[in-house]
Design a protein around this motif. Sequence first.
Motif, PDB file in Angstrom:
ATOM      1  N   LYS A 189       0.909  -1.216   0.037  1.00 37.24           N
ATOM      2  CA  LYS A 189      -0.006  -0.123   0.015  1.00 37.24           C
ATOM      3  C   LYS A 189       0.761   1.204  -0.073  1.00 37.24           C
ATOM      4  CE  LYS A 189      -3.777  -2.398   2.494  1.00 37.24           C
ATOM      5  NZ  LYS A 189      -3.108  -3.604   2.554  1.00 37.24           N
ATOM      6  N   THR A 190       1.831   1.236   0.726  1.00 35.09           N
ATOM      7  CA  THR A 190       2.845   2.655   0.813  1.00 35.09           C
ATOM      8  C   THR A 190       3.367   2.643  -0.431  1.00 35.09           C
ATOM      9  OG1 THR A 190       3.202   1.874   3.066  1.00 35.09           O
ATOM     10  CG2 THR A 190       4.675   3.724   2.042  1.00 35.09           C
ATOM     11  N   ALA A 191       3.870   1.650  -1.098  1.00 38.30           N
ATOM     12  CA  ALA A 191       4.552   1.873  -2.592  1.00 38.30           C
ATOM     13  C   ALA A 191       3.532   2.433  -3.732  1.00 38.30           C
ATOM     14  CB  ALA A 191       5.120   0.588  -2.912  1.00 38.30           C
ATOM     15  N   TYR A 192       2.435   1.794  -3.758  1.00 38.54           N
ATOM     16  CA  TYR A 192       1.687   1.968  -4.649  1.00 38.54           C
ATOM     17  C   TYR A 192       0.877   3.551  -4.417  1.00 38.54           C
ATOM     18  CZ  TYR A 192      -2.654  -0.267  -2.875  1.00 38.54           C
ATOM     19  OH  TYR A 192      -3.455  -0.846  -2.256  1.00 38.54           O
ATOM     20  N   ALA A 193       0.947   3.815  -3.389  1.00 38.58           N
ATOM     21  CA  ALA A 193       0.286   5.088  -2.819  1.00 38.58           C
ATOM     22  C   ALA A 193       1.074   6.283  -3.408  1.00 38.58           C
ATOM     23  CB  ALA A 193      -0.350   5.311  -1.641  1.00 38.58           C
ATOM     24  N   ALA A 194       2.649   6.134  -2.863  1.00 40.76           N
ATOM     25  CA  ALA A 194       3.609   7.049  -3.424  1.00 40.76           C
ATOM     26  C   ALA A 194       3.865   7.032  -4.997  1.00 40.76           C
ATOM     27  CB  ALA A 194       4.896   6.588  -2.849  1.00 40.76           C
ATOM     28  N   ALA A 195       3.553   5.984  -5.674  1.00 37.69           N
ATOM     29  CA  ALA A 195       3.595   5.621  -7.042  1.00 37.69           C
ATOM     30  C   ALA A 195       2.279   6.401  -7.844  1.00 37.69           C
ATOM     31  CB  ALA A 195       3.560   4.354  -7.517  1.00 37.69           C
ATOM     32  N   PHE A 196       1.523   6.292  -6.963  1.00 33.72           N
ATOM     33  CA  PHE A 196       0.170   7.204  -7.399  1.00 33.72           C
ATOM     34  C   PHE A 196       0.289   8.492  -7.335  1.00 33.72           C
ATOM     35  CE2 PHE A 196      -3.950   9.505  -6.599  1.00 33.72           C
ATOM     36  CZ  PHE A 196      -4.794   8.920  -7.705  1.00 33.72           C
ATOM     37  N   GLU A 197       1.030   9.106  -6.483  1.00 37.63           N
ATOM     38  CA  GLU A 197       1.265  10.557  -6.236  1.00 37.63           C
ATOM     39  C   GLU A 197       2.563  11.039  -7.279  1.00 37.63           C
ATOM     40  OE1 GLU A 197       0.476  13.481  -3.859  1.00 37.63           O
ATOM     41  OE2 GLU A 197      -1.182  12.430  -4.650  1.00 37.63           O
ATOM     42  N   LEU A 198       3.343  10.227  -7.709  1.00 32.63           N
ATOM     43  CA  LEU A 198       4.450  10.363  -8.453  1.00 32.63           C
ATOM     44  C   LEU A 198       3.949  10.119 -10.023  1.00 32.63           C
ATOM     45  CD1 LEU A 198       7.211   8.822  -6.410  1.00 32.63           C
ATOM     46  CD2 LEU A 198       7.162  11.415  -6.867  1.00 32.63           C
ATOM     47  N   HIS A 199       3.327   9.356 -10.346  1.00 30.23           N
ATOM     48  CA  HIS A 199       3.204   8.921 -11.757  1.00 30.23           C
ATOM     49  C   HIS A 199       2.712  10.090 -12.701  1.00 30.23           C
ATOM     50  CE1 HIS A 199       1.074   6.274 -14.777  1.00 30.23           C
ATOM     51  NE2 HIS A 199       2.182   6.111 -15.007  1.00 30.23           N
ATOM     52  N   GLY A 200       3.614  10.096 -13.760  1.00 31.08           N
ATOM     53  CA  GLY A 200       3.085  11.307 -14.899  1.00 31.08           C
ATOM     54  C   GLY A 200       3.912  12.580 -14.372  1.00 31.08           C
ATOM     55  N   ARG A 201       4.522  12.495 -13.371  1.00 33.30           N
ATOM     56  CA  ARG A 201       5.178  13.860 -12.838  1.00 33.30           C
ATOM     57  C   ARG A 201       6.681  14.190 -13.278  1.00 33.30           C
ATOM     58  NH1 ARG A 201       2.250  15.105  -7.138  1.00 33.30           N
ATOM     59  NH2 ARG A 201       2.949  17.281  -7.867  1.00 33.30           N
ATOM     60  N   GLY A 202       7.093  12.858 -13.427  1.00 32.28           N
ATOM     61  CA  GLY A 202       8.551  13.216 -13.696  1.00 32.28           C
ATOM     62  C   GLY A 202       9.292  11.937 -14.348  1.00 32.28           C
ATOM     63  N   PRO A 203      10.257  11.062 -13.637  1.00 37.20           N
ATOM     64  CA  PRO A 203      11.077   9.939 -14.282  1.00 37.20           C
ATOM     65  C   PRO A 203      10.189   8.689 -14.535  1.00 37.20           C
ATOM     66  CG  PRO A 203      12.221  10.705 -12.392  1.00 37.20           C
ATOM     67  CD  PRO A 203      10.900  11.500 -12.348  1.00 37.20           C
ATOM     68  N   ARG A 204      10.522   7.757 -15.118  1.00 32.99           N
ATOM     69  CA  ARG A 204       9.667   6.446 -15.576  1.00 32.99           C
ATOM     70  C   ARG A 204       9.647   5.835 -14.221  1.00 32.99           C
ATOM     71  NH1 ARG A 204       8.408   3.229 -19.507  1.00 32.99           N
ATOM     72  NH2 ARG A 204       8.718   0.936 -19.352  1.00 32.99           N
ATOM     73  N   LEU A 205       8.559   5.449 -13.827  1.00 30.71           N
ATOM     74  CA  LEU A 205       8.286   4.735 -12.485  1.00 30.71           C
ATOM     75  C   LEU A 205       8.333   3.162 -12.832  1.00 30.71           C
ATOM     76  CD1 LEU A 205       5.344   6.667 -10.453  1.00 30.71           C
ATOM     77  CD2 LEU A 205       7.997   6.657 -10.150  1.00 30.71           C
ATOM     78  N   VAL A 206       9.224   2.248 -12.258  1.00 30.04           N
ATOM     79  CA  VAL A 206       9.375   1.134 -12.326  1.00 30.04           C
ATOM     80  C   VAL A 206       8.931   0.299 -10.785  1.00 30.04           C
ATOM     81  CG1 VAL A 206      10.820  -0.961 -12.944  1.00 30.04           C
ATOM     82  CG2 VAL A 206      10.829   1.139 -13.973  1.00 30.04           C
ATOM     83  N   GLY A 207       8.078  -0.684 -10.882  1.00 31.75           N
ATOM     84  CA  GLY A 207       7.759  -1.554  -9.655  1.00 31.75           C
ATOM     85  C   GLY A 207       8.272  -2.586  -9.752  1.00 31.75           C
ATOM     86  N   LEU A 208       8.951  -3.201  -8.591  1.00 35.35           N
ATOM     87  CA  LEU A 208       9.441  -4.515  -8.490  1.00 35.35           C
ATOM     88  C   LEU A 208       8.468  -5.202  -7.407  1.00 35.35           C
ATOM     89  CD1 LEU A 208      13.454  -3.717  -7.856  1.00 35.35           C
ATOM     90  CD2 LEU A 208      12.409  -4.375  -9.967  1.00 35.35           C
ATOM     91  N   THR A 209       8.249  -6.293  -7.870  1.00 37.30           N
ATOM     92  CA  THR A 209       7.293  -7.117  -7.045  1.00 37.30           C
ATOM     93  C   THR A 209       7.691  -8.810  -7.262  1.00 37.30           C
ATOM     94  OG1 THR A 209       5.195  -7.536  -6.235  1.00 37.30           O
ATOM     95  CG2 THR A 209       5.584  -7.136  -8.676  1.00 37.30           C
ATOM     96  N   SER A 210       7.151  -9.697  -6.585  1.00 36.86           N
ATOM     97  CA  SER A 210       6.962 -11.075  -6.451  1.00 36.86           C
ATOM     98  C   SER A 210       6.245 -11.633  -7.828  1.00 36.86           C
ATOM     99  CB  SER A 210       6.778 -11.952  -5.197  1.00 36.86           C
ATOM    100  OG  SER A 210       5.390 -11.524  -4.943  1.00 36.86           O
ATOM    101  N   PRO A 211       6.774 -12.700  -8.430  1.00 31.85           N
ATOM    102  CA  PRO A 211       6.000 -13.124  -9.528  1.00 31.85           C
ATOM    103  C   PRO A 211       4.356 -13.086  -9.323  1.00 31.85           C
ATOM    104  CG  PRO A 211       7.896 -14.332  -9.087  1.00 31.85           C
ATOM    105  CD  PRO A 211       7.825 -13.440  -7.991  1.00 31.85           C
ATOM    106  N   GLY A 212       3.979 -13.587  -7.974  1.00 38.58           N
ATOM    107  CA  GLY A 212       2.558 -13.894  -7.824  1.00 38.58           C
ATOM    108  C   GLY A 212       1.857 -12.540  -7.471  1.00 38.58           C
ATOM    109  N   ASN A 213       2.538 -11.487  -7.314  1.00 37.67           N
ATOM    110  CA  ASN A 213       1.802 -10.166  -7.400  1.00 37.67           C
ATOM    111  C   ASN A 213       1.887  -9.334  -8.609  1.00 37.67           C
ATOM    112  OD1 ASN A 213       1.014 -10.666  -4.782  1.00 37.67           O
ATOM    113  ND2 ASN A 213       3.113  -9.769  -3.734  1.00 37.67           N
TER     114      ASN A 213
END
Length: 355
Positions: A189-213
């Motif tokens: 939740k903390t990561a994707y909420a931060a990503a929501f705030e940052l998306h489209g406002r600056g650099p390319r956003l890359v998320g790392l997660t486990s295969p199941g997610n």
Amino acid sequence: MADSWTFAVARNDLGRTTLVDSAAPTPVDGEALLRVDRVGLTANNVTYAVLGDAMRYWQFFPPEPRGLDGQWGLPPLWGFAEVVASTVEGVEVGQRVYGYLPPAGHLVVRPDRVNATGFRDASAHRAELPSPYNSYRSTTGDPAYRPEQEDLLILFRPLFFTSFMLADQVIDNDFYGVRSLVLSSASSKTAYAAAFELHGRGPRLVGLTSPGNLAFTRSLGCYDEVISYDDIDTLDVVETAYLDLSGAPATRAALRGHLGDRLVRDIAVGLTNQTPNADAAGEVFFAPVQMRKRGQDWGREGLDERFTAAWQRFAPMLSGWLDVRVGDGPEALRDAWLDVLAGRTPPRTGHVVQL
């Protein structure tokens, strides 16, 4: 007054728990008594316990007055409580507040700086602890409060505040001059909420997660790209800042090995797998530090206004991202703790407990 109870975990073995019955405390002059009503349990609460000694989280709610010795700790929770007794003007019986609460039936507070927005707990044992955790917001004086969003606030408000402040620090530093921002534990939740705030406002956003997610995290639409931890070697070798929300040493090692000197910032934000990551990172993000800076820049009202605007952009998205699982009573709190501790809670699930 009805009897009370306390849920505690062994400080050296977070999977060992106890439930202790006790009499509800009686407030003395200058105090108020809160009845803990509805709380949430996320990986964030496990973080508080993992860092209980290092970051003094165990000190917020000492076990000793509750019939427990020092081997036990009370992991702090976020949620709503009701004032059931008060000796303090402006803190009225029936008032509903949001804040940092013990896993217990009641909490005695010593309200200070009482106003329309709420109060701070000025209890002596909390005086040297980070002030944001000592604030109790009255629902009637909180611009972010909506009755129908209580469960979302319970589960996300502290996480979203961290996310909001993290995104703000990144923006405040002009995105560190990088071309890519990489977030680990991207399904959290903390990561994707931060990503929501940052998306489209600056650099390319890359998320790392486990295969199941992977599927869930890609479905959020918060990241420009989501890859498995196993595929770090496919990342573009460009100037990159790493926001580490997982604390996994292997992930950091893989990023450093692949990016070399193009990894220009390495920032520990928290942890979800119980491996403290602060020592290995280049720096540590602590939300209250950025909050104090913005409190000076914008004032308290300005900070509240910006947070509320961000929350009101974010909250409508959650209905498609979150399934709230509601439990009832102290036993449900224990079950939720053990589920989250063991990593058995899917990223779509949020635990809320009515006490």
